[in-house]
Write a protein that holds these residues in place. Sequence first.
Motif, short mmCIF file in Angstrom:
data_model
loop_
_atom_site.label_atom_id
_atom_site.label_comp_id
_atom_site.label_asym_id
_atom_site.label_seq_id
_atom_site.Cartn_x
_atom_site.Cartn_y
_atom_site.Cartn_z
N GLN A 24 0.82 -1.21 0.00
CA GLN A 24 0.00 0.00 0.00
C GLN A 24 0.85 1.26 0.00
OE1 GLN A 24 -2.74 -0.21 3.28
NE2 GLN A 24 -3.48 -2.22 2.69
N SER A 28 3.27 1.23 -7.25
CA SER A 28 3.08 -0.02 -7.98
C SER A 28 4.29 -0.31 -8.83
CB SER A 28 1.85 0.10 -8.89
OG SER A 28 1.65 -1.07 -9.62
N VAL A 43 -5.50 -0.48 -13.41
CA VAL A 43 -6.56 -0.74 -12.45
C VAL A 43 -7.77 -1.28 -13.20
CG1 VAL A 43 -5.79 1.08 -10.90
CG2 VAL A 43 -7.46 1.62 -12.65
N ASP A 44 -8.66 -1.94 -12.49
CA ASP A 44 -9.90 -2.44 -13.07
C ASP A 44 -10.68 -1.25 -13.64
OD1 ASP A 44 -12.44 -3.39 -13.61
OD2 ASP A 44 -12.57 -4.60 -11.79
N ASP A 46 -13.62 -0.82 -14.11
CA ASP A 46 -14.89 -0.60 -13.40
C ASP A 46 -14.69 -0.27 -11.93
OD1 ASP A 46 -16.52 -1.11 -15.66
OD2 ASP A 46 -16.18 -3.26 -15.41
N SER A 47 -13.44 -0.03 -11.53
CA SER A 47 -13.18 0.36 -10.14
C SER A 47 -13.62 1.80 -9.91
CB SER A 47 -11.70 0.19 -9.81
OG SER A 47 -10.91 1.00 -10.65
N PRO A 48 -13.79 2.22 -8.67
CA PRO A 48 -14.33 3.56 -8.38
C PRO A 48 -13.42 4.69 -8.86
CG PRO A 48 -14.46 2.14 -6.44
CD PRO A 48 -13.61 1.42 -7.44
N ARG A 69 -5.69 5.01 -16.40
CA ARG A 69 -6.57 6.04 -15.83
C ARG A 69 -6.46 7.36 -16.59
NH1 ARG A 69 -4.59 5.26 -9.63
NH2 ARG A 69 -2.68 5.94 -10.65
N PRO A 85 -10.76 5.50 -13.96
CA PRO A 85 -10.37 4.28 -14.67
C PRO A 85 -10.95 4.27 -16.08
CG PRO A 85 -11.07 3.77 -12.44
CD PRO A 85 -11.43 5.21 -12.67
N LYS A 118 -17.11 10.35 -15.14
CA LYS A 118 -17.43 8.92 -15.24
C LYS A 118 -17.38 8.47 -16.69
CE LYS A 118 -22.48 9.33 -15.66
NZ LYS A 118 -23.78 8.92 -15.09
#
Length: 355
Positions: A24, A28, A43-44, A46-48, A69, A85, A118
């Motif tokens: 954490q 990365s 990152v996914d 569909d992640s926030p 992103r 994302p 979004k």
Amino acid sequence: MKKSSFLLLLITLFFLEVKPLLAQTLPSGGSGKSAGQGENRAVDPDSPVVSFGPTPKQALLLGEKAAGRLVIIDPETLEVVARIPAGGNLHEIATDGRYVYIGSNLPGITVVDAIAQKRIEPIDIGAFGDRHAITFAGTHLYLGHETNRLITRYDPATKKFDEVIGLPGGSHMLIVTPDEQRIFTASSNGSVISIVDRITNEKGQKNFSFTNFPGDTRMEGMALSPDGNEFWALHMHAKEISIINMLEMKLVSTISFEGGLNNRIKFTKDGKYVLMNELQGNELRVWDVATRKEVKRIDVGAGGEGILIDPVRPRAYYTVSAGNKLVVIDTNTMTVIKEITGLQNPDGMAWFSSK
């Protein structure tokens, strides 16, 4: 407790408690390699969304290739406003003042509502093949389909493609004038620079006129001077810059240079200088337009790719991909005024100005 049992307990605690905490706190790809070397993962999609506030009326948009992103940056504070994302391997970005159009590894063209922060329904480009070049001009989105040697035009109002232009070579990068009457493209697979003009014949029929100049086997970077009088095209393999006089529509000069891989060039806002990247070096190179001479190198610490000129301030933004950062440069003094770190292999950029 036996020593072997105690050692096993320590190892177990490390993997259960300590290692997640390190993951954490470390960037990365904490092996010491940069994001440009492919260690970071997207990152996914569909992640926030991570948002720190509303999108400003003017903003710098940046794509993180490794993280996948879209990053929104406030040019006044030079702080990150949001991270959205948008799929892995983000390259070129374009915007119409509300929506952001992105080439990623998701199907079609990824679309992000910059105000709502979004992702929304993508644009299907399956009929035309893969793309790299993306730009917005006038009221249309333009895409360069390199493999199929096409340029397509998409109308966001009707949500339809209304134009397809065949090319003598692929289109890796695109420049379209604000009135949409002239298109510039350089090919990395067709050894040609093409300038496409819209024409209307005596019968009122609309068509296209092509002016082609010889190119190199790998061409990407292009720049049009602010006054529209000069077009510079960068030949990566030949280590040359072709300068085309747009009033006479002819090649007037060729600059030779030494370097590794250079694939982006941009005129400064005042038109006095051209900035050129170094993918494998540590410097941003500065050319004097009047003398055609290299006059300065700005040390940024690692190789970079994307260059964007602030349309309001005497400022340039340079994505130092191998250094995982964005460097902000004062184009009056040609000095670094800020670094935004913690980005994962940043590349393409666009300037957002809300409608």
